[in-house]
Design a protein around this motif. Structure first.
Motif: not given
Length: 121
Positions: A59-60, A63-64, A66-67, A120
């Motif tokens: 995964f990019k 993603y992490y 932002i999470a 994004w």
């Protein structure tokens, strides 16, 4: 000294009980459940669909990040609830402390915005 040993006796009792209950339940279940593995039963599937492709997907990093930002701001909002409950008792001091807290959150959000973490692509 007797009270000291008694309190540790309860701790040891609950520790042993905490170990014995899951181990006993799993052991008991092992004897009760049927053990009949056949090839179709051993195939990996998810929701009834046979897997295709490689299970290791990258995964990019976005993603992490932002999470992580979501979790940080979500957890920090939890601190608003006790402040709101004790608002009348804290008075002006509570307002000042909460403004400092909100300022720190805003600085963190501005830093993330400046570093373009929230964009994004």
């Amino acid at each position: 000294m007797d009270l000291y040993l008694t309190s540790y006796t309860f701790v040891i009792f609950f520790l042993l009980l905490g170990i014995a209950l899951p181990v006993g339940g799993l052991t008991f279940g092992r004897f009760l459940r049927p053990h009949n593995p056949y090839p179709e039963k051993l195939v990996t599937y998810e929701s009834g669909i046979l897997p295709t492709g490689d299970a290791q997907v990258r995964f990019k990093v976005a993603y992490y990040i932002i999470a992580l930002e979501f979790v940080i701001f979500d957890v920090e909002t939890i601190f608003f609830y006790p402040w709101a409950v004790a608002f009348d008792e804290l008075g002006w001091f509570g307002v000042q402390i909460m403004l400092i807290f909100i300022f720190i959150l805003a600085v963190g959000l501005a830093y993330s915005w400046k570093k373009k973490v929230l964009e994004w692509n």
